[in-house]
Write an enzyme that holds these catalytic residues in place. Structure first.
Site, short mmCIF file in Angstrom:
data_model
loop_
_atom_site.label_atom_id
_atom_site.label_comp_id
_atom_site.label_asym_id
_atom_site.label_seq_id
_atom_site.Cartn_x
_atom_site.Cartn_y
_atom_site.Cartn_z
N ASP A 74 39.88 44.94 55.41
CA ASP A 74 40.74 43.87 55.91
C ASP A 74 41.41 44.25 57.22
O ASP A 74 41.48 43.45 58.15
CB ASP A 74 41.80 43.52 54.87
CG ASP A 74 42.72 42.40 55.35
OD1 ASP A 74 42.19 41.33 55.74
OD2 ASP A 74 43.94 42.58 55.33
N LEU A 109 40.47 41.99 29.82
CA LEU A 109 40.70 42.65 28.54
C LEU A 109 41.27 44.06 28.66
O LEU A 109 41.32 44.79 27.66
CB LEU A 109 39.40 42.65 27.72
CG LEU A 109 38.86 41.26 27.41
CD1 LEU A 109 37.54 41.34 26.66
CD2 LEU A 109 39.86 40.42 26.64
N CYS A 110 41.72 44.43 29.85
CA CYS A 110 42.37 45.73 30.02
C CYS A 110 43.78 45.70 29.46
O CYS A 110 44.48 44.70 29.55
CB CYS A 110 42.44 46.09 31.50
SG CYS A 110 40.89 46.64 32.20
N MET A 125 39.51 52.11 34.52
CA MET A 125 39.56 50.84 35.26
C MET A 125 40.65 50.87 36.32
O MET A 125 40.49 50.32 37.40
CB MET A 125 39.75 49.66 34.32
CG MET A 125 38.58 49.44 33.37
SD MET A 125 36.96 49.36 34.19
CE MET A 125 37.18 47.94 35.23
N GLU A 126 41.75 51.54 36.03
CA GLU A 126 42.83 51.65 37.00
C GLU A 126 42.39 52.49 38.20
O GLU A 126 42.68 52.13 39.36
CB GLU A 126 44.08 52.24 36.34
CG GLU A 126 44.77 51.29 35.38
CD GLU A 126 44.03 51.02 34.07
OE1 GLU A 126 44.41 50.06 33.37
OE2 GLU A 126 43.08 51.75 33.74
#
Length: 176
Positions: A128, A75-76, A113-114
């Site tokens: 990783d 929902l962003c 959120m970013e």
């Protein structure tokens, strides 16, 4: 009917309509910590990782992730970011890397959120690239550190924790 901003009147998931909000300068900073074995940390610090430059790769990954947040978080809003910055601080005492991100724009909705996505993906990229040396690495304390813009204006983690009666971490000394 609902007090939750991401639900419509029928209780269904819905993207918030920000059309009528004012365009303002907005920014957010987030952070994450990844801790690893001494051997993996030394290898990272000395640039001896067989996969290449760990921090350069993690920086690019964090920047790319910030730009793709709306594709990852349902929902962003897709945002036209004007700045994404990802930095690293080596913590020799903890054998860790503190990842910090900054996202900025002039827009109708925030960039928290970013910034969180950038810090998270940068930490995941470090994992990783170093996992062959240390699969037991831990990513800790991914959190929003600061946001500016919107109705609340400036919000900082330390001020919010103090207001809530919580002990704020002393980031100067590296306490998380």
């Amino acid at each position: 009917m609902s007090m939750l901003t991401h639900l419509n009147r029928r209780g269904e998931a819905s993207m918030v309509d920000v059309t009528d909000k004012a365009v303002t300068e907005r920014s957010a900073r987030a952070e994450s910590l990844i801790c690893m074995s001494t051997e993996a940390f030394v290898q990272l610090c000395e640039g001896q990782n067989k996969k290449g430059d760990v921090l350069a790769t993690a920086r690019i990954a964090g920047i790319q992730a910030a730009k793709k947040t709306a594709e990852l978080i349902p929902l962003c809003h897709p945002l036209a970011l004007t700045k994404v910055q990802v930095d690293f601080e080596l913590d020799r005492e903890r054998c860790g890397v503190r990842v910090t991100s900054l996202c900025k724009l002039a827009g109708r909705t925030g960039v928290e959120m970013e910034a969180l996505t950038a810090a998270s993906v940068a930490a995941l990229t470090i994992y990783d690239m170093c996992k062959a040396m240390d699969p037991a690495m831990e990513i800790l304390h991914t959190r929003l550190a600061e946001k500016l813009g919107g109705k609340r204006g400036l919000w900082r983690r330390s001020e919010a924790e103090v207001a809530a009666g919580n002990q704020a971490p002393n980031q100067e000394e590296g306490d998380w």
